[in-house]
Structure formats: C-alpha cells, structure tokens
Motif scaffolding. Structure first.
Motif, PDB file in Angstrom:
ATOM      1  N   PHE A   1       3.811  -4.649  -0.324  1.00  0.00           N
ATOM      2  CA  PHE A   1       2.600  -4.965   0.597  1.00  0.00           C
ATOM      3  C   PHE A   1       1.355  -5.334  -0.424  1.00  0.00           C
ATOM      4  CE2 PHE A   1       4.614  -1.440   2.795  1.00  0.00           C
ATOM      5  CZ  PHE A   1       5.104  -2.184   3.756  1.00  0.00           C
ATOM      6  N   ARG A   2       1.415  -4.927  -1.538  1.00  0.00           N
ATOM      7  CA  ARG A   2       0.108  -5.381  -2.478  1.00  0.00           C
ATOM      8  C   ARG A   2      -0.052  -6.918  -2.520  1.00  0.00           C
ATOM      9  NH1 ARG A   2      -0.784  -3.561  -8.847  1.00  0.00           N
ATOM     10  NH2 ARG A   2      -3.067  -4.043  -8.816  1.00  0.00           N
TER      11      ARG A   2
ATOM     12  N   LEU B   1      -0.392   2.907  -4.299  1.00  0.00           N
ATOM     13  CA  LEU B   1      -0.212   1.701  -5.333  1.00  0.00           C
ATOM     14  C   LEU B   1      -0.102   2.499  -6.607  1.00  0.00           C
ATOM     15  CD1 LEU B   1      -3.361  -0.375  -4.483  1.00  0.00           C
ATOM     16  CD2 LEU B   1      -1.030  -0.857  -4.012  1.00  0.00           C
ATOM     17  N   TYR B   2       0.993   1.912  -7.688  1.00  0.00           N
ATOM     18  CA  TYR B   2       1.291   2.531  -8.665  1.00  0.00           C
ATOM     19  C   TYR B   2       0.496   1.717  -9.756  1.00  0.00           C
ATOM     20  CZ  TYR B   2       4.948   4.458  -6.021  1.00  0.00           C
ATOM     21  OH  TYR B   2       5.478   5.230  -5.192  1.00  0.00           O
ATOM     22  N   ASP B   3      -0.082   2.244 -10.854  1.00  0.00           N
ATOM     23  CA  ASP B   3      -0.894   1.425 -11.789  1.00  0.00           C
ATOM     24  C   ASP B   3       0.016   1.378 -12.887  1.00  0.00           C
ATOM     25  OD1 ASP B   3      -2.713   0.095 -13.234  1.00  0.00           O
ATOM     26  OD2 ASP B   3      -3.909   2.205 -13.893  1.00  0.00           O
TER      27      ASP B   3
ATOM     28  N   ASP C   1       4.198  -0.822  -5.254  1.00  0.00           N
ATOM     29  CA  ASP C   1       3.612  -0.101  -4.483  1.00  0.00           C
ATOM     30  C   ASP C   1       4.768   0.651  -3.564  1.00  0.00           C
ATOM     31  OD1 ASP C   1       4.574  -2.207  -3.191  1.00  0.00           O
ATOM     32  OD2 ASP C   1       2.835  -2.732  -1.987  1.00  0.00           O
ATOM     33  N   HIS C   2       4.464   1.455  -2.825  1.00  0.00           N
ATOM     34  CA  HIS C   2       5.573   2.379  -1.973  1.00  0.00           C
ATOM     35  C   HIS C   2       5.792   1.544  -0.810  1.00  0.00           C
ATOM     36  CE1 HIS C   2       7.686   5.766  -0.052  1.00  0.00           C
ATOM     37  NE2 HIS C   2       8.031   5.985  -1.033  1.00  0.00           N
TER      38      HIS C   2
END
Length: 144
Positions: free
Chosen positions: A141-142, A118-120, A111-112
C-alpha cells in the motif's frame, strides 16, 4: 483439436504500450504481470538465472505471503536461503555482514498487507547497496 496460439511478442508489446501510456523516460522500462506473486517470482528467478554463479539469497520473513510460494523453488534449486524474522531485534548491519559473499539479492516488504504497518528498511537498503546486493522491496500500500 483447438489450439490457443498467442503471439510470443504480445507481452513485449503490452510492456511497450504501458511505457508510452505512463510517459516513462527513455532509460526506464515497465513490466506487466498477472499479480504480485507472479512479479516476485519472475524478478527473483530471472535475477537468480542471470547471476547463476551466486547461489544465495536473503529474505526477511513474516511480512508477506508472496515470498512463501517463491522459496520452495530456490530450495529445490539448492540455493542457500538466509532468513531473518521481521520480529527479531537484529541490527541490520550485523545481518547484512553475516550474508554470504555469493548473495545475489534480499527480499523484504515495505509494509504489511493486512495491517498496513510500515517497516523502516531504508538503512538495510543502503547496507545492501554498499555490499552490491540487490534489494527487492514489495509495497502493498505504501506506493499509493
């Protein structure tokens, strides 16, 4: 003269106490670091030293600033750094297949840190596992 003598086994004792406090299973371990940058550096450097015959690493750039302080060390140690921008529309399979055979690990973020985007990268993780390349993911944060 004042000397600050710290017992060498203090860090191991803190890690063992953390494992007890979080009731982790016997096969798991926990590590305490000063912060994310310290954890990333220790993990990457330790892995690179352990797999000293592998002189390449991959990184997905533009996601987090924690990798920026790490890369100069690897450039100085003459590692081949294979970078991909997180903004580039590149098929992960193509990029993983382009990685050198002596790639020991790839760094990327889930994540940024500012926007929380969110990046997959689950597919990237699977591809790296098939090639027996470690995937080090940072979560800002994820994990919450």
């Amino acid at each position: 003269m004042k000397l600050a003598l710290i017992p060498l086994e203090e860090w191991e004792r803190l890690n063992d106490q953390l494992k007890i406090d979080f009731s982790l299973p016997a096969g798991n371990s926990a590590r305490i670091y000063k912060g994310m940058a310290h954890a990333v550096f220790e993990t990457a450097q330790g892995t690179a030293q352990f797999f000293s015959h592998k002189r390449s690493l991959g990184v997905v750039k533009g996601q987090t600033s924690y990798f920026d302080s790490l890369l100069p060390y690897f450039y100085k140690e003459v590692f081949s750094v294979q970078a991909m921008s997180h903004l580039a529309v590149v098929d992960p399979e193509v990029w993983v297949n382009s990685l050198k055979k002596d790639t020991s690990f790839v760094l990327f973020s889930e994540d940024h840190p500012v926007t929380g985007e969110l990046y997959d990268y689950d597919h990237l993780d699977e591809l790296l596992n098939e090639k027996k390349i470690f995937a080090f993911r940072i979560s800002h944060f994820r994990h919450f």
